[in-house]
Every structure is written in structure tokens, then in C-alpha cells.
Scaffold this active site. Structure first.
Site, PDB file in Angstrom:
ATOM      1  N   ASP A 241       0.853  -1.187   0.000  1.00 23.96           N
ATOM      2  CA  ASP A 241       0.000   0.000   0.000  1.00 23.96           C
ATOM      3  C   ASP A 241       0.889   1.237   0.000  1.00 23.96           C
ATOM      4  OD1 ASP A 241      -3.245   0.399   0.943  1.00 23.96           O
ATOM      5  OD2 ASP A 241      -1.958   2.165   0.969  1.00 23.96           O
TER       6      ASP A 241
ATOM      7  N   ASP B  64      -8.064  -3.980  -3.110  1.00 22.40           N
ATOM      8  CA  ASP B  64      -9.036  -3.013  -2.602  1.00 22.40           C
ATOM      9  C   ASP B  64      -8.531  -1.597  -2.890  1.00 22.40           C
ATOM     10  OD1 ASP B  64     -11.541  -2.674  -1.438  1.00 22.40           O
ATOM     11  OD2 ASP B  64     -10.735  -2.379   0.567  1.00 22.40           O
TER      12      ASP B  64
ATOM     13  N   LYS C 146     -11.786  -4.347  -6.268  1.00 23.62           N
ATOM     14  CA  LYS C 146     -12.771  -3.262  -6.180  1.00 23.62           C
ATOM     15  C   LYS C 146     -12.823  -2.568  -7.535  1.00 23.62           C
ATOM     16  CE  LYS C 146     -12.725  -0.419  -2.642  1.00 23.62           C
ATOM     17  NZ  LYS C 146     -12.222   0.656  -1.742  1.00 23.62           N
TER      18      LYS C 146
END
Length: 206
Positions: free
Chosen positions: A80, A121, A161
Site C-alpha cells: 500500500d 481493494d 474493487k
């Protein structure tokens, strides 16, 4: 400086959100954990011993769920832009997934080990302008799908997503060409007003 109406609405929703309260009770870092739990219950994605890549992992809600299921014999590699507190059984890289350096770090960590599942995500920082936000979001999905097609073992799975809008049909068509089963899900834990939905692709053709 006062809060905007949108930020005040988000705070009110957040504090009254049943999934936010439940995540605190269950020890999960975010309400997002329940999205993956629901997807897994519906599509049977996770099992012990799997190798999983988690993109857009912070603060770690999905990684917690995955690590708990795959166990000591499994492997979880997460990344991330934002920092993330360590999770037992999860190797985390902080950096920009759109950069080659981060992709190389993930590939080196996987080290030719067949990957069972890639989950994403990821979402860009939203400006509120659909004409700007949706293409950025779908670009991240495209990159995640590219990685999945590069590392997944035969019959592996991909979850991402996505947002309905420009580029959605192309991603759907691309996924259907590479996987034997592709479904679109809207977990109960997704806020009703959110445009997010989840693409669940199973049976990677190789």
C-alpha cells in the site's frame, strides 16, 4: 475552519456504522474485513496454505482475514502507499504499486511461488469528479489484473474493487477472457451510497 457537509456526513455514518462497531469488537482494523469475509462465504476464495497478494492493503483489514485462514503454511504479500502496522504472517511493502520498483519487490517476495489469489481493494484519492476518478480507479484495476495474469496458478482467483463507469465493460470483458467464472458482487458491508462493487474472477485459464 468548519467541516464540510460531506465530511460531517461521513463522520456521522462512521460512528453509527454497525460494521465499524463490529470490527472493533472482533479485533479487525477496518470494516472492510467484512466485505472479504462475505465474498469468501459466497465464492469460497480462501483456504489454508494459500499464497495470496493483497493490493491496497492498509490498514490491514483484508490481510488480517487472509492471514487467519491461510495459516502458517500459507504466504501473504501485501502493499500500500500508506503505512501499515505489522500482521503476523504478512510481508508488507509500503510504496506505489504503479511503479516498477514496487512490482519487482512483490515478484521477488513471491519468488516464483505459484499464487492462488490476488485481491485488490485499491482506490485513488477521490476528487468527487466522476470523469477524473473513475478512469484513475479503473487504471488501478487494470494494473492489478495484469499482475494477476502474470503470477496466478491455473484455476487461481482474482478479486478487485471496481467502479461502474468508463472502462468497466472493458475490464469485465478482459476478465471473462482470462477466467472461467466472473461475477460482480456488492457486499452488505459496502456503504449503500458507494459506487464500489467487487469483481470476483475464478478459474484462471493460464
Amino acid at each position: 475552519m468548519g467541516r464540510s457537509k460531506s465530511s460531517s456526513r461521513w463522520l456521522n455514518e462512521h460512528h453509527s456504522d454497525v460494521y465499524v462497531k463490529k470490527s472493533k469488537e472482533d479485533g479487525f482494523r477496518s470494516r472492510a474485513s467484512y466485505k472479504l469475509i462475505e465474498l469468501d462465504r459466497q465464492d469460497k476464495l480462501l483456504r489454508p496454505g494459500m499464497t495470496v497478494i493483497d493490493l491496497g492493503a492498509a490498514p490491514g483489514g483484508w490481510s488480517q482475514v487472509v492471514a487467519d485462514v491461510v495459516g502458517d503454511q500459507g504466504k501473504v504479500v501485501a502493499c500500500d502507499l500508506l503505512s501499515m502496522d505489522s500482521i503476523a504472517g504478512v510481508t508488507f511493502f509500503q510504496g506505489d504499486f504503479t511503479e516498477d520498483e514496487m512490482l519487482d519487490a512483490i515478484l521477488n517476495e513471491v519468488n516464483s511461488r505459484p499464487v492462488d489469489l490476488v485481491i485488490s481493494d485499491m482506490a485513488p484519492n477521490m476528487s468527487g469528479m466522476k470523469s477524473v476518478d473513475i478512469p484513475k480507479a479503473m487504471y488501478l484495476v487494470e494494473l492489478a489484473l495484469d499482475l494477476a495474469c502474470r503470477v496466478l496458478k491455473k484455476n487461481g482467483c482474482f478479486v478487485a474493487k471496481v467502479f461502474q463507469g468508463e472502462g468497466f465493460d472493458q475490464i469485465l470483458q478482459e476478465s471473462r477472457g482470462r477466467f472461467s467464472s466472473v461475477n460482480i458482487r456488492k457486499p452488505d458491508a459496502s456503504r449503500a451510497r458507494s459506487r464500489e462493487i467487487y469483481l470476483v474472477a475464478k478459474g484462471f485459464r493460464g
